[in-house]
Design a protein around this motif. Structure first.
Motif, mmCIF file in Angstrom:
data_model
loop_
_atom_site.group_PDB
_atom_site.id
_atom_site.type_symbol
_atom_site.label_atom_id
_atom_site.label_comp_id
_atom_site.label_asym_id
_atom_site.label_seq_id
_atom_site.Cartn_x
_atom_site.Cartn_y
_atom_site.Cartn_z
ATOM 1 N N GLU C 264 0.927 -1.173 0.011
ATOM 2 C CA GLU C 264 -0.007 0.102 -0.118
ATOM 3 C C GLU C 264 0.848 1.064 0.153
ATOM 4 O OE1 GLU C 264 -0.465 -2.375 2.141
ATOM 5 O OE2 GLU C 264 -2.390 -3.350 2.222
ATOM 6 N N LEU C 273 -9.790 4.125 -1.946
ATOM 7 C CA LEU C 273 -10.451 3.974 -0.654
ATOM 8 C C LEU C 273 -11.565 4.790 -0.551
ATOM 9 C CD1 LEU C 273 -9.758 2.944 2.279
ATOM 10 C CD2 LEU C 273 -9.351 5.161 2.804
ATOM 11 N N ILE C 275 -14.445 4.237 1.327
ATOM 12 C CA ILE C 275 -15.274 3.776 2.152
ATOM 13 C C ILE C 275 -15.840 5.043 3.058
ATOM 14 C CG2 ILE C 275 -15.130 2.921 4.469
ATOM 15 C CD1 ILE C 275 -12.745 1.048 3.356
ATOM 16 N N ILE C 277 -16.389 6.816 6.150
ATOM 17 C CA ILE C 277 -16.358 6.832 7.414
ATOM 18 C C ILE C 277 -16.737 7.675 8.363
ATOM 19 C CG2 ILE C 277 -14.262 5.040 7.661
ATOM 20 C CD1 ILE C 277 -12.597 7.177 6.628
ATOM 21 N N GLY C 278 -17.564 7.290 9.543
ATOM 22 C CA GLY C 278 -17.864 8.079 10.471
ATOM 23 C C GLY C 278 -19.067 9.083 10.238
ATOM 24 N N MET D 111 -22.380 1.457 12.938
ATOM 25 C CA MET D 111 -21.973 0.839 11.803
ATOM 26 C C MET D 111 -22.108 -0.594 11.852
ATOM 27 S SD MET D 111 -18.439 1.161 9.675
ATOM 28 C CE MET D 111 -18.373 2.942 9.371
ATOM 29 N N LYS D 115 -19.515 -4.026 7.689
ATOM 30 C CA LYS D 115 -18.822 -2.661 7.065
ATOM 31 C C LYS D 115 -17.782 -2.426 8.098
ATOM 32 C CE LYS D 115 -19.977 1.556 5.016
ATOM 33 N NZ LYS D 115 -20.619 2.479 5.294
ATOM 34 N N THR D 118 -14.767 -4.403 7.318
ATOM 35 C CA THR D 118 -14.031 -3.916 5.952
ATOM 36 C C THR D 118 -13.287 -2.755 6.137
ATOM 37 O OG1 THR D 118 -16.194 -4.450 5.014
ATOM 38 C CG2 THR D 118 -14.481 -3.413 3.498
ATOM 39 N N VAL D 119 -14.039 -1.586 6.847
ATOM 40 C CA VAL D 119 -13.153 -0.234 7.162
ATOM 41 C C VAL D 119 -12.005 -0.576 8.211
ATOM 42 C CG1 VAL D 119 -13.331 1.919 8.346
ATOM 43 C CG2 VAL D 119 -15.510 0.940 6.925
ATOM 44 N N THR D 122 -9.273 -2.441 5.856
ATOM 45 C CA THR D 122 -8.644 -1.446 5.096
ATOM 46 C C THR D 122 -7.505 -0.454 5.636
ATOM 47 O OG1 THR D 122 -10.742 -1.401 3.895
ATOM 48 C CG2 THR D 122 -9.265 0.349 3.204
ATOM 49 N N PHE D 123 -7.938 0.136 6.740
ATOM 50 C CA PHE D 123 -7.132 1.132 7.478
ATOM 51 C C PHE D 123 -5.767 0.322 7.983
ATOM 52 C CE2 PHE D 123 -10.145 4.150 7.052
ATOM 53 C CZ PHE D 123 -9.462 5.438 7.085
ATOM 54 N N GLY D 125 -4.417 -2.409 6.989
ATOM 55 C CA GLY D 125 -3.590 -2.631 5.728
ATOM 56 C C GLY D 125 -2.795 -1.447 5.332
ATOM 57 N N ARG D 152 -6.955 3.740 15.062
ATOM 58 C CA ARG D 152 -8.119 3.673 15.758
ATOM 59 C C ARG D 152 -8.667 4.981 15.780
ATOM 60 N NH1 ARG D 152 -8.179 1.995 22.176
ATOM 61 N NH2 ARG D 152 -7.008 3.906 21.985
ATOM 62 N N VAL D 155 -10.059 6.131 11.981
ATOM 63 C CA VAL D 155 -11.130 5.531 11.247
ATOM 64 C C VAL D 155 -12.656 6.344 11.434
ATOM 65 C CG1 VAL D 155 -10.340 3.307 10.787
ATOM 66 C CG2 VAL D 155 -11.389 3.801 12.937
ATOM 67 N N THR D 156 -12.751 6.881 12.727
ATOM 68 C CA THR D 156 -13.926 7.741 13.005
ATOM 69 C C THR D 156 -14.012 8.975 12.586
ATOM 70 O OG1 THR D 156 -13.040 8.419 15.116
ATOM 71 C CG2 THR D 156 -14.089 6.329 15.419
ATOM 72 N N LEU E 160 -14.088 8.006 21.749
ATOM 73 C CA LEU E 160 -14.455 7.134 20.725
ATOM 74 C C LEU E 160 -15.899 7.078 20.591
ATOM 75 C CD1 LEU E 160 -11.759 4.434 20.872
ATOM 76 C CD2 LEU E 160 -12.108 5.813 18.969
#
Ligand SMILES: Nc1ncnc2c1ncn2[C@@H]1O[C@H](COP(=O)(O)OP(=O)(O)OP(=O)(O)O)[C@@H](O)[C@H]1O
Ligand SMILES: Nc1ncnc2c1ncn2[C@@H]1O[C@H](COP(=O)(O)OP(=O)(O)OP(=O)(O)O)[C@@H](O)[C@H]1O
Ligand SMILES: [Mg+2]
Ligand SMILES: [Mg+2]
Lengths: 253, 303, 286, 286, 253
Positions: C264, C273, C275, C277-278, D111, D115, D118-119, D122-123, D125, D152, D155-156, E160
């Motif tokens: 990557e 990408l 996707i 998100i959030g 979510m 899903k 997957t998200v 991906t991240f 990765g 972490r 992603v949000t 979060l």
């Protein structure tokens, strides 16, 4: 904002016990239970006053508190020492654990006769019965607590050349303190459980002794008054422990 | 003269009335004894404490005596000092009016005690066996609660629990007529070794008890007051049942027959140490001591 | 004798596996390296390649699955006071004040209390922490905790110092000070140092030799001698030798990092990408 | 509208004190700073100067003793999901696998599970951690944990990202990859970033503006705009502008570090140190 | 090296109980105590066989284990839920703590009559008495455990956007697990302590009931056999908990 939250907290704190008493009074007044077998708070309050004013309360308290305190201290101190040993040394653990696990569940009340045989009717036997319950409770907490002390800290101590003694008392002991305090706090109630057995063995005064006597005489009001005294003592003891533990354990894991 | 020290294991209850009075009215002291009283909540514990050497003399009922005798413990039965009939209360809602109504009912009693022997005797009298009823074991102090919660239909036990239950439950219970079915005895017991080396002391002890017994007869009102205060009861609760307690320091045939009945029940029901046989009570009862003090109080004809 | 004869680390064909449930992770494999008495050796390599693992084996925390791990001719089984360790994560005793933490290793050696205090205070002073001697670790910043950890390992003067990214949380200037303290200690006492870092310049500046590790499972990819004379000065970092070594190490590491991070990297990580998100995902996107 | 209107941080004349027993530590005092919506702002400063404290106040973890702390016009009281945080120390949930840790913030937003996976994958990765998705944090290296913590928080897609030395434990190359992921996210979603680092070049390379803090009690010593055009390339780091800004920042920091560490720095830290330390102390000495 | 250490550990593990039995036999055989009140192991073994072969052991076990298991599960589950609540919410803590602290030390044996009044002589009352001891023990451990969950993790979860529910069940609960397991393991012995009270309340079979009866009959051998059964059950339960907790709590703080 903050002071309001604090006010609500105060209200919550001071409302639950009165609420309990209120429900209790209502239940009994409405004839849902026999008021002699389960008297209302007012009757209990009168019994309490009677108990206190007769001077018996102070005598009983004196005896019971001294038994609990001595048995508790002896049990807690020995438990911490042996718990450090078994928690930190796998041979000691292998040796002691089977015996402790076998003895741990034995209710003190079951061996009152044996205690009388061994210790006679002295206070010693009564201390021993309190000791019994406290010892195993605290031992388990120390034993498990030591095993959960942070690995990195143990490694650091070993690299710094800590002797067995320093390892136990300056690393394992403080590291396990959060668990030990939990054990000590649980042991407060256990010590009252065992007090019942202790005061069966030839006592002539004491809160649990009085419980038994008043139960036999169907003075349930007096009996509940005795229970309330137990509750108060334990609440105070636990509060003290809580304050002390917050002071001692000032760090967050 | 130097006072002789002795430790008495006493079940703190009106049934120990004689020793309570002897201590409180200084009859022991006058006999030259310094008696240290150790209280227990049951006669069984009192006897065990004595067997274990913690105390010298015990006040105890027949049940612990037969258990100890069958376990071949070297006990010395000195005298009976009290007996009282066991009684039965039945809840009104159960519909029990007489003994003939108890078939299929739930009976509360305390296992292993005289209460169980009494229950068996009641059943026999009603022409029933254990299978015809359901038996629930309860401590005497829990029985009133048991009836109140409709957990049992009747309770078989001794005083003061009958009268306290009556007070608590009022018109919900009625007492059945069971006089003379079985009496629980309360006795003075020591060990044979202690008796052998302390005959003179024991004589003084028995003498003091007889003095106390006589005083109680003459001063019932004051006796009630002292006993109630000592055991922590209300005087008003004790006074009406005072006459149910028969305080007399004796060794009579009833003493032997109660012991035998209880021992027989033990053997029959299996509530006995392994390999136990009917004890020879002439080896358990030591009448000489009482005979020496008051010969007329020993009237045992046969064992 | 200016050189201590002790402090000799030899690792030969070492393999370390971690079992977790039913999967097995090979952390390092076929690693051979050595640190001569009094030598300063660094290990660099991409994240997760097994640097800490190697150090943990020498420290006696982790057992090698196979291969030889010897310190002064003896197979390593457990930690020992002759090997001081500075941990990658914080490892201060939270129930002891900063000073008590530093004194711990002195106490184990039976140094009297008043002397311990003097030594600890002196070193804390060097590290700029004297004002915090009575604070507890919870009351320190990240970099301060790290400095206390370093000081704690230094005061006991071990024969071998095993340091796992000790200066990672320090700003450039504070780092220079700590490096100087370390270099001074090392030169005075001729201890052996095994030093893990991800800062290539730091490795060159401090070390006699540098090992470069491959991506996981970690092996030794290269070994470079640093021929710069000592004492080293800040000016040297502009010298052609320095720059050449740096270039060499950067190339070695880059290759491995790319292997470690997967493909990557080439894409910059975000193309393709799509996707959402959030809650801000959709609006936020152009 | 290419710019999100949200993500505006304003701090005015803020003071933070820590009480411990009877002593009071003033961590920061009179700090005023701001982050405009969509802006990338860094804070640098010597160890222990109060960088983390400032960040913790904005995150809602610590309460300021006085002064204004507003995010989008509202006084900050407690943490919120619109402010994502990357912590200085590891903060992964040790009972969750790497993937579950990353999924946590997605789950809170409702979510669906597939899903989320997957998200997260991906991240992971992108960060080179896909092979470790089922590992637990205990089984990761230091740098890997740090990367999971970054992923972490990313992603949000929070409006504001508060990052406390997020790349401190990464080797140069891995760091570049993570920087690219961050820059891409930031540019696509125009989030506001407050970034703490002790790496001056990193601060210049990533930021629109850089604040420099003084030694404790921390104040804002200087504020520098970084006029370099975007996208920024590795080549820029040789440009005269870059070098000048770097020099400027280095000088600012050095002054403060020296203040923070005290006078011992001048002596190199070891002269005059005649303490016999440890069993090797006496022999080891020249 | 390693296998040798393991051998010594095995020896230690399997030697302590036999050693205890040996000392016990010697003490009794030497006439140091009355062998009827404290019979030697050989007599106890015979009594044990008698107890087991008569079928009574199985019946008693069946009843007692079912009472302990039901009371324990109910107590533990409710305690975990309420402990999470009081540990995580200061209003809940302010409201419940005073009541729980008052009730906690009350020995179950002291309110057997009250339980009978409320629950009758059904199994429900017996479950309740076991529940009582277990609930307060486990509650305290959850309550204190939740308060010691790592601050940084709580902060991370809040950033979060964790809901109350996720916070409780995915952060507080697992974070407090080491403490909760300690409470659960302590509660094993407490549940046996309370079994004694439970089986006073109108039982006709059960290990603690048999203890009482055999004590009355001076069948001390049988009584000790009953205690050994208690010990064995609790040892097995604790072993299972230990294995389970090691599996679940795989991380080190
Ligand atoms: N307890 C463990 N269980 C399973 N795998 C582990 C364990 N400890 C480490 N590993 C794995 O071993 C490999 C090497 O880890 P190590 O900590 O040695 O890396 P490192 O080179 O120090 O990385 P970093 O620079 O990020 O600290 C990693 O892939 C890691 O996932
Ligand atoms: N809980 C606390 N109690 C007392 N003092 C504290 C506490 N937390 C932080 N401090 C003090 O506040 C000051 C600033 O700490 P902070 O963590 O903000 O520093 P920093 O700039 O992040 O440093 P670093 O780069 O080392 O992480 C330090 O002097 C520290 O000792
Ligand atoms: Mg590492
Ligand atoms: Mg910081």
């Amino acid at each position: 904002m903050k002071s309001r939250a604090r006010m609500w907290e105060m209200i919550a704190r001071w409302s639950s016990l009165p609420l309990l008493v209120l429900i209790w009074e209502i239940v009994v007044r409405n004839g849902m239970v026999n008021p002699i077998l389960f008297p209302p708070p007012t009757v209990v309050a009168a019994a309490f006053l009677d108990y206190a004013s007769s001077g018996m309360l102070m005598t009983d308290l004196g005896w019971s508190v001294s038994r609990v305190v001595i048995g508790y201290l002896a049990g807690a101190i020995l438990a911490i020492l042996i718990g450090l040993l078994t928690g930190g040394n796998r041979f000691a653990a292998a040796f002691f654990s089977p015996v402790f696990q076998m003895l741990r569940p034995i209710p003190p009340i079951a061996f009152v006769p044996i205690v009388i045989v061994w210790f006679g009717l002295s206070e010693l036997g009564k201390w021993f019965l309190v000791f019994w319950g406290v010892f195993f409770t605290v031992w388990l907490s120390v034993h498990l607590g030591v095993q959960r002390v942070n690995d990195t800290l143990i490694r650091a101590a070993r690299c710094l050349g800590a002797s067995k003694r320093m390892m136990l008392f300056e690393v394992m002991l403080p590291g396990a303190l959060p668990y030990i305090f939990m054990g000590l706090r649980t042991a407060i109630s256990v010590s009252f459980y065992t007090l019942v057995a202790a005061e069966l063995a030839g006592a002539f005064a004491g809160i649990a002794y009085r419980l038994e006597v008043t139960q036999q005489n169907m003075q349930i009001g007096h009996m509940i008054a005795g229970l309330i005294v137990l509750g108060l003592i334990s609440t105070v003891a636990d509060k003290l422990f809580g304050m002390f533990s917050n002071k001692v354990i000032h760090w967050n894991t | 003269e130097e006072m002789q020290k002795v430790k008495l294991a006493q079940n703190l209850s009106p049934i120990s009335g004689v020793t309570i009075i002897a201590k409180n009215k200084n009859f022991f002291e006058k006999a030259g004894l310094d008696v240290q009283v150790v209280n227990f909540t049951s006669g069984k514990q009192a006897l065990e404490a004595t067997l274990g050497g913690g105390t010298d003399i015990a006040t105890t009922a027949e049940a612990p005596v037969t258990a100890a005798a069958m376990a071949k413990q070297p006990i010395a039965f000195i005298a009976r000092m009290e007996y009282s009939d066991l009684k039965t209360l039945a809840s009104v809602s159960s519909g029990i009016r007489t003994l003939s109504d108890i078939k299929g009912k739930r009976i509360g009693m305390t296992v292993g005690t005289g209460g169980e022997v009494y229950t068996m005797a009641l059943l026999e009298r009603a022409g029933l066996t254990k299978k015809d009823v359901s038996i629930v074991s309860l401590r005497p102090q829990d029985m009133a609660a048991g009836i109140s919660a409709n957990g049992i239909d009747m309770m078989n036990t001794w005083e003061p629990y009958i009268s306290t239950a009556k007070k608590a439950l009022g018109t919900q219970v009625r007492q059945l007529e069971t006089k003379g079915v079985y009496a629980e005895t309360f006795n003075i017991v020591t060990t044979q070794t202690y008796l052998k080396s302390n005959r003179e002391l024991m004589t003084k002890f028995v003498k003091a008890m007889i003095d106390a017994e006589k005083w109680m007869k003459d001063n019932p009102e004051e006796a009630i007051t002292i006993v109630a205060k000592t055991v922590g009861m209300n005087r008003d609760d004790l006074a009406p049942i005072w006459s149910e307690y028969n305080f007399k320091v004796v060794l009579d045939d009833m003493t032997v027959s109660v012991l035998k009945a209880h021992a027989a029940w033990r053997l029959e029901s299996g509530n006995a140490p392994t390999g136990a046989v009917m004890p020879d009570f002439s080896k358990v009862i030591f009448p000489d001591l009482l005979k020496g003090v008051a010969a007329d109080r020993v009237t045992i004809k046969s064992y | 004798m200016p050189f201590a004869a002790k402090g000799h680390i030899v690792i030969d064909n070492m393999r370390v596996e971690f079992e977790s449930g039913n999967t097995k992770t090979i952390a390092v494999d076929g690693v051979s390296l050595d640190v001569q008495p009094g030598e300063f050796v660094s290990i660099i390599g991409p994240s997760g390649c097994g640097k800490s693992t190697v150090l943990n084996v020498i420290a006696g925390f982790t057992q090698a699955s196979s291969g030889k791990v010897e310190v002064d001719g003896k197979q390593v089984h457990e930690p020992g006071i002759e090997r001081g360790v500075v941990f990658q994560q914080y490892s201060l005793f939270p129930w002891m004040s900063v000073r008590k933490n530093v004194e711990f290793g002195l106490k184990t050696q039976g140094m009297p209390a008043s002397k311990r205090t003097t030594v600890a205070r002196t070193f804390l002073g060097l590290a700029g922490l004297l004002a915090f001697e009575n604070h507890f670790p919870d009351q320190l910043s990240g970099g301060m905790k790290q400095r206390v950890g370093i000081v704690r390992a230094l005061v006991t003067s071990p024969q071998i110092l095993l340091m796992d990214e000790p200066f990672g949380a320090l700003d450039a200037q504070t780092r220079v000070v700590m490096q100087e303290i370390l270099t001074n200690m090392w030169q005075r006492q001729r201890i052996s140092v095994l030093f893990i870092t991800h800062d290539i310049e730091e490795a060159i500046f401090l070390s006699d030799r540098v090992y470069v590790m491959t991506a996981r499972p970690g092996r030794i990819k290269a070994e470079l001698k640093i021929p710069l004379p000592r004492p080293r000065t800040a000016a040297m970092s502009a010298s052609p030798e320095f720059l050449e070594i740096r270039q060499q190490l950067q190339n070695l590491i880059r290759e491995e990092s790319i292997k470690a991070m997967g493909t990557e990297i080439a894409t910059g990580g975000m193309e393709g990408l799509s996707i959402q998100i959030g809650p801000n995902g959709p609006q936020g996107k152009m």
